[in-house]
Design a protein around this motif. Structure first.
Motif, mmCIF file in Angstrom:
data_model
loop_
_atom_site.group_PDB
_atom_site.id
_atom_site.type_symbol
_atom_site.label_atom_id
_atom_site.label_comp_id
_atom_site.label_asym_id
_atom_site.label_seq_id
_atom_site.Cartn_x
_atom_site.Cartn_y
_atom_site.Cartn_z
ATOM 1 N N ILE A 2 -0.424 -15.902 37.989
ATOM 2 C CA ILE A 2 0.832 -16.690 37.510
ATOM 3 C C ILE A 2 -0.341 -17.752 36.722
ATOM 4 O O ILE A 2 -1.482 -17.838 37.397
ATOM 5 C CB ILE A 2 1.469 -17.446 38.307
ATOM 6 C CG1 ILE A 2 0.704 -18.104 39.542
ATOM 7 C CG2 ILE A 2 2.584 -16.468 38.986
ATOM 8 C CD1 ILE A 2 1.713 -18.927 40.478
ATOM 9 N N GLU A 3 0.098 -18.179 35.811
ATOM 10 C CA GLU A 3 -0.647 -19.316 34.918
ATOM 11 C C GLU A 3 0.022 -20.551 35.159
ATOM 12 O O GLU A 3 1.309 -20.938 35.369
ATOM 13 C CB GLU A 3 -0.976 -18.720 33.528
ATOM 14 C CG GLU A 3 0.332 -19.104 32.588
ATOM 15 C CD GLU A 3 0.049 -18.520 31.404
ATOM 16 O OE1 GLU A 3 0.030 -19.510 30.380
ATOM 17 O OE2 GLU A 3 0.147 -17.326 31.104
ATOM 18 N N THR A 4 -0.927 -21.400 35.099
ATOM 19 C CA THR A 4 -0.675 -22.979 35.146
ATOM 20 C C THR A 4 0.112 -23.374 34.166
ATOM 21 O O THR A 4 -0.020 -22.751 32.743
ATOM 22 C CB THR A 4 -1.759 -23.899 35.111
ATOM 23 O OG1 THR A 4 -2.701 -23.666 34.202
ATOM 24 C CG2 THR A 4 -2.692 -23.531 36.507
ATOM 25 N N ASN A 5 1.136 -24.421 34.302
ATOM 26 C CA ASN A 5 1.980 -25.162 33.167
ATOM 27 C C ASN A 5 0.899 -25.892 32.413
ATOM 28 O O ASN A 5 1.370 -27.122 32.495
ATOM 29 C CB ASN A 5 3.181 -25.595 33.935
ATOM 30 C CG ASN A 5 4.239 -26.049 32.738
ATOM 31 O OD1 ASN A 5 4.431 -25.489 31.593
ATOM 32 N ND2 ASN A 5 4.661 -27.386 32.844
ATOM 33 N N THR A 6 -0.019 -25.444 31.602
ATOM 34 C CA THR A 6 -0.903 -26.478 31.093
ATOM 35 C C THR A 6 -1.140 -25.861 29.635
ATOM 36 O O THR A 6 -2.183 -26.220 29.018
ATOM 37 C CB THR A 6 -2.188 -26.668 31.898
ATOM 38 O OG1 THR A 6 -2.847 -25.159 32.030
ATOM 39 C CG2 THR A 6 -2.136 -27.061 33.134
ATOM 40 N N PHE A 7 -0.427 -25.324 28.850
ATOM 41 C CA PHE A 7 -0.665 -24.789 27.484
ATOM 42 C C PHE A 7 -1.047 -25.971 26.628
ATOM 43 O O PHE A 7 -1.806 -25.695 25.816
ATOM 44 C CB PHE A 7 0.629 -24.118 26.972
ATOM 45 C CG PHE A 7 0.527 -23.616 25.780
ATOM 46 C CD1 PHE A 7 0.086 -22.094 25.679
ATOM 47 C CD2 PHE A 7 0.888 -23.898 24.633
ATOM 48 C CE1 PHE A 7 -0.196 -21.527 24.594
ATOM 49 C CE2 PHE A 7 0.946 -23.320 23.395
ATOM 50 C CZ PHE A 7 0.233 -21.991 23.524
ATOM 51 N N ASN A 8 -0.384 -26.988 26.725
ATOM 52 C CA ASN A 8 -0.874 -28.205 25.865
ATOM 53 C C ASN A 8 -1.397 -29.310 26.656
ATOM 54 O O ASN A 8 -1.298 -30.463 26.280
ATOM 55 C CB ASN A 8 0.599 -28.583 25.030
ATOM 56 C CG ASN A 8 0.813 -27.755 23.867
ATOM 57 O OD1 ASN A 8 0.079 -27.488 23.126
ATOM 58 N ND2 ASN A 8 2.099 -27.350 24.105
ATOM 59 N N ALA A 9 -1.673 -29.261 27.785
ATOM 60 C CA ALA A 9 -2.367 -30.230 28.753
ATOM 61 C C ALA A 9 -3.608 -30.606 28.283
ATOM 62 O O ALA A 9 -4.543 -30.445 29.594
ATOM 63 C CB ALA A 9 -1.961 -30.010 30.273
ATOM 64 N N GLN A 10 -3.839 -30.782 27.176
ATOM 65 C CA GLN A 10 -5.359 -31.399 26.758
ATOM 66 C C GLN A 10 -5.087 -32.599 25.775
ATOM 67 O O GLN A 10 -3.949 -32.628 25.158
ATOM 68 C CB GLN A 10 -6.167 -30.546 26.436
ATOM 69 C CG GLN A 10 -5.753 -29.190 25.800
ATOM 70 C CD GLN A 10 -4.987 -29.536 24.416
ATOM 71 O OE1 GLN A 10 -5.252 -30.479 23.800
ATOM 72 N NE2 GLN A 10 -3.857 -28.754 23.989
ATOM 73 N N LYS A 11 -6.257 -33.407 25.829
ATOM 74 C CA LYS A 11 -5.790 -34.616 25.126
ATOM 75 C C LYS A 11 -5.522 -34.559 23.541
ATOM 76 O O LYS A 11 -4.826 -35.501 22.948
ATOM 77 C CB LYS A 11 -6.676 -35.598 25.346
ATOM 78 C CG LYS A 11 -8.291 -35.109 25.051
ATOM 79 C CD LYS A 11 -9.323 -36.399 25.283
ATOM 80 C CE LYS A 11 -10.721 -35.859 25.243
ATOM 81 N NZ LYS A 11 -11.653 -36.820 25.505
ATOM 82 N N ILE A 12 -5.911 -33.379 22.704
ATOM 83 C CA ILE A 12 -5.728 -33.247 21.623
ATOM 84 C C ILE A 12 -4.088 -33.260 21.306
ATOM 85 O O ILE A 12 -3.295 -33.494 20.449
ATOM 86 C CB ILE A 12 -6.425 -32.068 20.889
ATOM 87 C CG1 ILE A 12 -8.035 -32.480 20.891
ATOM 88 C CG2 ILE A 12 -5.811 -31.775 19.634
ATOM 89 C CD1 ILE A 12 -8.956 -31.357 20.353
ATOM 90 N N SER A 13 -3.605 -32.224 21.965
ATOM 91 C CA SER A 13 -2.041 -32.084 22.205
ATOM 92 C C SER A 13 -1.153 -33.255 22.583
ATOM 93 O O SER A 13 -0.266 -33.488 22.203
ATOM 94 C CB SER A 13 -1.728 -30.629 22.711
ATOM 95 O OG SER A 13 -2.561 -29.780 21.935
ATOM 96 N N LEU A 14 -1.774 -33.746 23.841
ATOM 97 C CA LEU A 14 -1.088 -34.797 24.552
ATOM 98 C C LEU A 14 -1.071 -35.820 23.589
ATOM 99 O O LEU A 14 -0.247 -37.032 23.693
ATOM 100 C CB LEU A 14 -1.741 -35.244 25.687
ATOM 101 C CG LEU A 14 -1.430 -33.921 26.906
ATOM 102 C CD1 LEU A 14 -2.233 -34.211 27.946
ATOM 103 C CD2 LEU A 14 -0.058 -34.004 27.213
#
Length: 173
Positions: free
Chosen positions: A43-55
């Motif tokens: 299973i993969e973490t729910n972090t597809f956009n969880a980096q500061k550029i996207s956030l």
């Protein structure tokens, strides 16, 4: 999306699905459990956009590390609760900015982000994922080979920094 913690946040949060690891953790954990119940071994973490550029779209750059660490912990909890042997892939999404193409057709040499900025963004995300306990790293839905190179460079640096090695997968599009 907001939950109690972000009820008065200064910008719209709708669409920030990664934030749900902080505001709706039980929902995210239950999604993981459903995948595991259906037979998933990874299973993969729910972090597809969880980096500061996207956030940055939500003015939540400062939450990147926390979101990744919590997402990894939630996925690991789901695996433990499922009672099956499964692995958690720490997902590094593509970011919403590309290194290879200019966002301005009138200025083909312009870039909205630098290679070093993307490496630092992925490095922070990786620290959270690894500290949260992921079993492997997944460079997810990468569409720009230079962004992929930045991700791989960050992975190599963080593995050296933390004196660890994990399996790495790349999902290209």
């Amino acid at each position: 999306y907001r939950g109690k913690r972000f009820a008065d946040w200064k910008s719209d949060l709708k669409g920030n699905n990664d934030l749900l690891v902080l505001t709706q953790p039980e929902i995210i954990k239950n999604i993981h459990l459903e995948y595991l119940k259906a037979g998933a071994d990874i299973i993969e973490t729910n972090t597809f956009n969880a980096q500061k550029i996207s956030l940055a779209d939500y003015k939540m750059e400062s939450l990147a590390y926390e979101m990744n660490a919590e997402a990894a912990k939630l996925a690991k909890q789901a695996v433990k609760e499922s009672g099956k042997q499964a692995w958690v892939a720490g997902a590094l999404g593509p970011t919403n900015k590309t290194l290879s193409l200019s966002p301005n057709v009138n200025d083909p040499g312009f870039r909205a982000v630098t290679f070093d900025e993307v490496v630092e963004t992925y490095s922070e995300q990786l620290r959270g994922l690894i500290d949260g306990g992921v079993d492997l790293i997944l460079v997810e839905t990468i569409f720009d080979t230079l962004n992929a190179k930045a991700a791989m460079f960050a992975i190599q640096n963080i593995f050296e920094e933390k004196n660890i090695e994990l399996p790495v997968m790349i999902s290209g599009t």
